[in-house]
Design an enzyme around this catalytic site. Structure first.
Site, PDB file in Angstrom:
ATOM      1  N   GLY A  60       0.999  -1.209  -0.003  1.00 57.44           N
ATOM      2  CA  GLY A  60      -0.041   0.075  -0.043  1.00 57.44           C
ATOM      3  C   GLY A  60       0.852   1.146  -0.054  1.00 57.44           C
ATOM      4  O   GLY A  60       2.264   1.202   0.294  1.00 57.44           O
ATOM      5  N   CYS A  87       5.274  -6.340   1.411  1.00 55.89           N
ATOM      6  CA  CYS A  87       5.555  -4.744   1.688  1.00 55.89           C
ATOM      7  C   CYS A  87       4.741  -4.073   2.737  1.00 55.89           C
ATOM      8  O   CYS A  87       5.027  -4.405   3.780  1.00 55.89           O
ATOM      9  CB  CYS A  87       5.167  -3.951   0.094  1.00 55.89           C
ATOM     10  SG  CYS A  87       5.954  -2.572   0.173  1.00 55.89           S
ATOM     11  N   TYR A  88       3.869  -3.522   2.689  1.00 52.27           N
ATOM     12  CA  TYR A  88       3.105  -2.728   3.844  1.00 52.27           C
ATOM     13  C   TYR A  88       2.618  -3.703   4.613  1.00 52.27           C
ATOM     14  O   TYR A  88       2.387  -3.803   5.930  1.00 52.27           O
ATOM     15  CB  TYR A  88       2.131  -1.662   3.084  1.00 52.27           C
ATOM     16  CG  TYR A  88       1.337  -1.040   4.054  1.00 52.27           C
ATOM     17  CD1 TYR A  88       1.990   0.142   4.846  1.00 52.27           C
ATOM     18  CD2 TYR A  88       0.147  -1.500   4.673  1.00 52.27           C
ATOM     19  CE1 TYR A  88       1.316   0.759   6.108  1.00 52.27           C
ATOM     20  CE2 TYR A  88      -0.872  -0.810   5.682  1.00 52.27           C
ATOM     21  CZ  TYR A  88      -0.063   0.516   5.911  1.00 52.27           C
ATOM     22  OH  TYR A  88      -0.605   1.028   7.210  1.00 52.27           O
ATOM     23  N   HIS A 175       7.932  -6.684  -3.745  1.00 55.25           N
ATOM     24  CA  HIS A 175       6.811  -7.192  -4.457  1.00 55.25           C
ATOM     25  C   HIS A 175       6.802  -8.412  -5.219  1.00 55.25           C
ATOM     26  O   HIS A 175       7.389  -8.219  -6.439  1.00 55.25           O
ATOM     27  CB  HIS A 175       6.337  -5.972  -5.221  1.00 55.25           C
ATOM     28  CG  HIS A 175       5.875  -4.772  -4.282  1.00 55.25           C
ATOM     29  ND1 HIS A 175       4.632  -4.585  -4.252  1.00 55.25           N
ATOM     30  CD2 HIS A 175       6.359  -3.775  -3.937  1.00 55.25           C
ATOM     31  CE1 HIS A 175       4.308  -3.483  -3.393  1.00 55.25           C
ATOM     32  NE2 HIS A 175       5.499  -3.084  -3.133  1.00 55.25           N
ATOM     33  N   GLU A 177       4.500  -9.884  -6.855  1.00 54.86           N
ATOM     34  CA  GLU A 177       3.424 -10.012  -7.903  1.00 54.86           C
ATOM     35  C   GLU A 177       3.993  -9.256  -8.911  1.00 54.86           C
ATOM     36  O   GLU A 177       3.264  -9.095 -10.096  1.00 54.86           O
ATOM     37  CB  GLU A 177       2.084  -9.386  -7.181  1.00 54.86           C
ATOM     38  CG  GLU A 177       2.277  -7.791  -6.947  1.00 54.86           C
ATOM     39  CD  GLU A 177       2.845  -7.386  -5.863  1.00 54.86           C
ATOM     40  OE1 GLU A 177       3.608  -8.012  -5.031  1.00 54.86           O
ATOM     41  OE2 GLU A 177       2.453  -6.235  -5.321  1.00 54.86           O
ATOM     42  N   SER A 229     -21.842  -4.834 -27.867  1.00 58.67           N
ATOM     43  CA  SER A 229     -20.973  -3.796 -28.500  1.00 58.67           C
ATOM     44  C   SER A 229     -19.968  -4.202 -29.716  1.00 58.67           C
ATOM     45  O   SER A 229     -19.547  -3.283 -30.325  1.00 58.67           O
ATOM     46  CB  SER A 229     -19.987  -2.983 -27.468  1.00 58.67           C
ATOM     47  OG  SER A 229     -19.143  -3.737 -27.025  1.00 58.67           O
ATOM     48  N   GLY A 230     -19.895  -5.571 -29.712  1.00 56.54           N
ATOM     49  CA  GLY A 230     -18.861  -6.202 -30.346  1.00 56.54           C
ATOM     50  C   GLY A 230     -17.340  -6.486 -29.622  1.00 56.54           C
ATOM     51  O   GLY A 230     -16.598  -7.188 -30.150  1.00 56.54           O
ATOM     52  N   GLY A 231     -17.371  -5.867 -28.358  1.00 55.22           N
ATOM     53  CA  GLY A 231     -16.245  -6.070 -27.588  1.00 55.22           C
ATOM     54  C   GLY A 231     -16.260  -7.279 -26.638  1.00 55.22           C
ATOM     55  O   GLY A 231     -17.458  -8.106 -26.811  1.00 55.22           O
ATOM     56  N   VAL A 232     -15.074  -7.597 -26.032  1.00 53.88           N
ATOM     57  CA  VAL A 232     -14.871  -8.858 -25.290  1.00 53.88           C
ATOM     58  C   VAL A 232     -15.967  -9.164 -24.357  1.00 53.88           C
ATOM     59  O   VAL A 232     -16.903 -10.238 -24.202  1.00 53.88           O
ATOM     60  CB  VAL A 232     -13.595  -9.285 -25.001  1.00 53.88           C
ATOM     61  CG1 VAL A 232     -13.345 -10.498 -24.425  1.00 53.88           C
ATOM     62  CG2 VAL A 232     -12.779  -8.872 -25.879  1.00 53.88           C
ATOM     63  N   ASP A 233     -15.957  -7.986 -23.470  1.00 59.48           N
ATOM     64  CA  ASP A 233     -16.871  -8.399 -22.311  1.00 59.48           C
ATOM     65  C   ASP A 233     -18.376  -8.446 -22.527  1.00 59.48           C
ATOM     66  O   ASP A 233     -19.111  -9.421 -22.042  1.00 59.48           O
ATOM     67  CB  ASP A 233     -16.804  -7.031 -21.405  1.00 59.48           C
ATOM     68  CG  ASP A 233     -15.123  -6.557 -21.255  1.00 59.48           C
ATOM     69  OD1 ASP A 233     -14.479  -7.681 -21.389  1.00 59.48           O
ATOM     70  OD2 ASP A 233     -15.004  -5.518 -20.694  1.00 59.48           O
ATOM     71  N   SER A 234     -18.997  -7.751 -23.393  1.00 62.85           N
ATOM     72  CA  SER A 234     -20.662  -8.016 -23.609  1.00 62.85           C
ATOM     73  C   SER A 234     -20.820  -9.191 -23.942  1.00 62.85           C
ATOM     74  O   SER A 234     -21.855  -9.936 -24.097  1.00 62.85           O
ATOM     75  CB  SER A 234     -21.061  -6.659 -24.079  1.00 62.85           C
ATOM     76  OG  SER A 234     -20.540  -6.505 -25.417  1.00 62.85           O
ATOM     77  N   ALA A 235     -19.830  -9.574 -25.068  1.00 67.56           N
ATOM     78  CA  ALA A 235     -19.836 -10.750 -26.100  1.00 67.56           C
ATOM     79  C   ALA A 235     -19.945 -12.100 -25.114  1.00 67.56           C
ATOM     80  O   ALA A 235     -20.751 -13.024 -25.234  1.00 67.56           O
ATOM     81  CB  ALA A 235     -18.848 -10.731 -26.943  1.00 67.56           C
ATOM     82  N   LYS A 382     -10.035  -9.506 -17.082  1.00 67.92           N
ATOM     83  CA  LYS A 382     -10.150  -9.526 -18.711  1.00 67.92           C
ATOM     84  C   LYS A 382      -9.420 -10.863 -19.106  1.00 67.92           C
ATOM     85  O   LYS A 382     -10.209 -11.512 -20.085  1.00 67.92           O
ATOM     86  CB  LYS A 382      -9.383  -8.438 -19.240  1.00 67.92           C
ATOM     87  CG  LYS A 382      -9.570  -8.063 -20.591  1.00 67.92           C
ATOM     88  CD  LYS A 382     -10.926  -7.041 -20.864  1.00 67.92           C
ATOM     89  CE  LYS A 382     -11.007  -6.755 -22.020  1.00 67.92           C
ATOM     90  NZ  LYS A 382     -12.067  -5.753 -22.175  1.00 67.92           N
TER      91      LYS A 382
END
Ligand code: XMP
Length: 527
Positions: A60, A87-88, A175, A177, A229-235, A382
């Protein structure tokens, strides 16, 4: 953030601020373990209720000494849940368990050499005795708590990692990650698999069956609408809902005429063939062109496109509702949204479903009509959404799509948007995308806007004569999250091929230029 995508017991990632927690949650999932992010204000009782298999305390931006520095219910350390502090989070743990944290004035930032103090124990075992880790801290742990073994140190941090095998509590100052910590993922995996004994058996595909059950339980026999929309998420969201409730779902796709070549076909043919979803396309090309006539200012264009989009979608919605009321008196009650986990985390979480008031300034709908949201991707990142899309059999042109702005080519024509200019830009864009793909560069670039400078003309010589044409700008960028970006160093021969093809094949273009600006100062899009 009471998210539960799966019945898997989670590793809880305690968020102490900044963006670290999301990255940690992703890395834990990459290790095949389901993770959820919780706020640092969570109580020990709430943690116990979630029945976690492990806990990771994130880094953080604060100093543990600052007034109002984020704190933790230290009862969490008595729950007998394996815990890793980063870390924190490492400093919070050290302090809570009787160690000493000091502001030594020795900041470490960036790549740092760390040396293992012992064989590394369970946490760092098998790693090189000297390694590069990524640091970002002002305070340091000066003294490990009693019962803890120091596992690593750096030149200015004597306690850079520690562990207590009996209590299964561990911490690292660096870190893990972050990819710059060369053995970072190994630290996380050692903690998860070896120290906490959690098997690697989770993957995004596990979510499908459970989400399908969940959607069925939520929706029952109700009707559902989804804007594609043609995008990944809504599809992917629509495909999941369709898998669950079939033709109770209707998708609406608005063709605003600002799409790239073949995008409408990809949704209308490829997507429908892969999913069998019921799709209504609203052809609003003329409406958008008319609304944009004479407008060059980028913000005005954006506002017009946004406004027309909402109008069109609302109209389609109203028509569908009217139709369904006529059919059987049962209105559409659910709206699918492709909300992702980062959106949920960034907006501070929330209950699983929210009621939004429908936008209904058209169609004479009842005043109190509300939709219940169906958000099957609320716990996913994503790349996980892409994995699910692939598992559901969606075509690669949709699942692998790079980001494309909602206002489409409307904000890639610098100047007024006209049908002819759109046609010209579509051709140039198709050539650039084809050549970049053919050269195998799709994964190397984040996206490559192709921009038409419609208000600029320059002299050229093409064929036998002088031309006075427009430049096309290539804007290939590399990025992690679109917040910052660098211009991608594309191979010259690929650039040459794109330039040649565009100037030869797209009438009206006699020059191709490369945008070599990072973000900041330039944004990714030109408008
Ligand atoms: P900028 O130009 O702000 O873009 O650096 C950052 C990322 O956002 C995309 N972008 C949009 N996406 N609606 C969207 O859905 C928009 O209005 C919009 N404007 C920019 C852009 O393509 C890049 O990925």
């Amino acid at each position: 953030m009471s998210e539960q995508a799966t019945s898997a017991r989670p590793v809880l990632v305690v968020d102490f601020g900044a963006q670290y927690a999301q990255l940690i949650a992703r890395r834990v999932r990459e290790a095949g373990v389901y993770s959820e992010i919780v706020p640092h204000s969570i109580s020990a009782a709430e943690v116990a209720e979630k029945n976690p298999v492990g806990i990771v305390l994130s880094g953080g931006p604060s100093s543990v000494y600052e007034d109002g520095a984020p704190s933790l219910d230290t009862g969490i350390f008595d729950l007998d849940v394996p815990t890793l502090g980063i870390c924190y989070g490492f400093q919070v743990m050290a302090r809570a368990l009787g160690g000493e944290v000091a502001n030594t004035g020795l900041r470490e930032y960036g790549s740092t050499d760390a040396a293992l103090s012992t064989d590394g124990g369970v946490l760092l075992g098998g790693q090189p005795a000297d390694q590069t880790v990524w640091m970002s801290h002002g305070d340091s742990v000066a003294q490990a708590p009693e019962g803890f073994t120091v596992l690593a140190s750096t030149a200015s941090t004597p306690v850079a990692a520690f562990g207590n095998d009996e209590r299964r509590l561990y911490g690292v100052q660096w870190h893990p990650e972050v990819k710059h910590s060369l053995y970072g993922q190994n630290v996380l995996e050692n903690f998860l698999h070896n120290a906490a004994g959690i098997p690697s058996d989770w993957n995004p595909g596990n979510v499908i069956a459970e989400q399908v059950e969940r959607i069925r339980a939520q929706v029952g026999t109700g009707k559902v609408i989804c804007g594609l929309s043609g995008g990944v998420d809504s599809a992917v969201a629509a495909a999941l809902v369709h898998e669950a409730v079939g033709d109770q779902l209707v998708c609406v796709f608005v063709d605003h005429g600002l799409l790239r070549q073949d995008e409408r076909k990809q949704v209308e043919e490829d997507y429908v063939a892969a999913t069998g979803v019921r799709l209504i396309t609203v052809d609003a090309r003329e409406q958008f062109l008319n609304a944009l006539a004479g407008v060059s200012d980028p913000e005005t264009k954006r506002k017009i496109i946004g406004r027309e989009f909402i109008r069109t979608f609302e109209k389609a919605q109203a028509d569908l509702i009217a139709e369904s009321l006529e059919d059987d008196g049962d209105p559409i009650a659910f709206l699918v949204q492709g909300t992702l986990y980062p959106d949920v985390v960034e907006s501070g979480g929330g209950a699983g479903t929210a009621n939004i008031k429908s936008h209904h300034n058209v169609g004479g709908l009842p005043d109190d009509l509300t939709f219940e949201l169906v958000e099957p991707l609320r716990t996913l990142f994503k790349d996980e959404v892409r994995a699910i899309g692939r598992e559901l059999g969606l075509p690669e042109v949709i699942v692998g799509r790079q980001p494309f702005p909602g206002p489409g080519l409307g904000i890639r024509i610098v100047g007024e948007v006209t049908a002819e200019r759109l046609e010209l830009l579509r051709k140039a864009d198709a050539i650039a995308r084809f050549e970049l793909s053919a050269a195998g560069l799709d994964n190397e670039i984040w996206q490559c806007p192709v921009v038409l400078l419609a208000d600029v003309r320059s002299v050229g010589v093409q064929g036998d004569g002088r031309t006075y044409g427009h430049p096309i700008v290539l804007r290939p960028v590399s990025s992690e999250d679109a917040m910052t970006a660098d211009w991608t160093r594309l191979p010259y021969d690929v650039l040459a091929k794109i330039s040649n093809r565009i100037t030869n094949e797209v009438e009206g273009v006699n020059r191709v230029v490369l945008d070599v600006t990072s973000k900041p100062p330039g944004t990714i899009e030109w408008e």
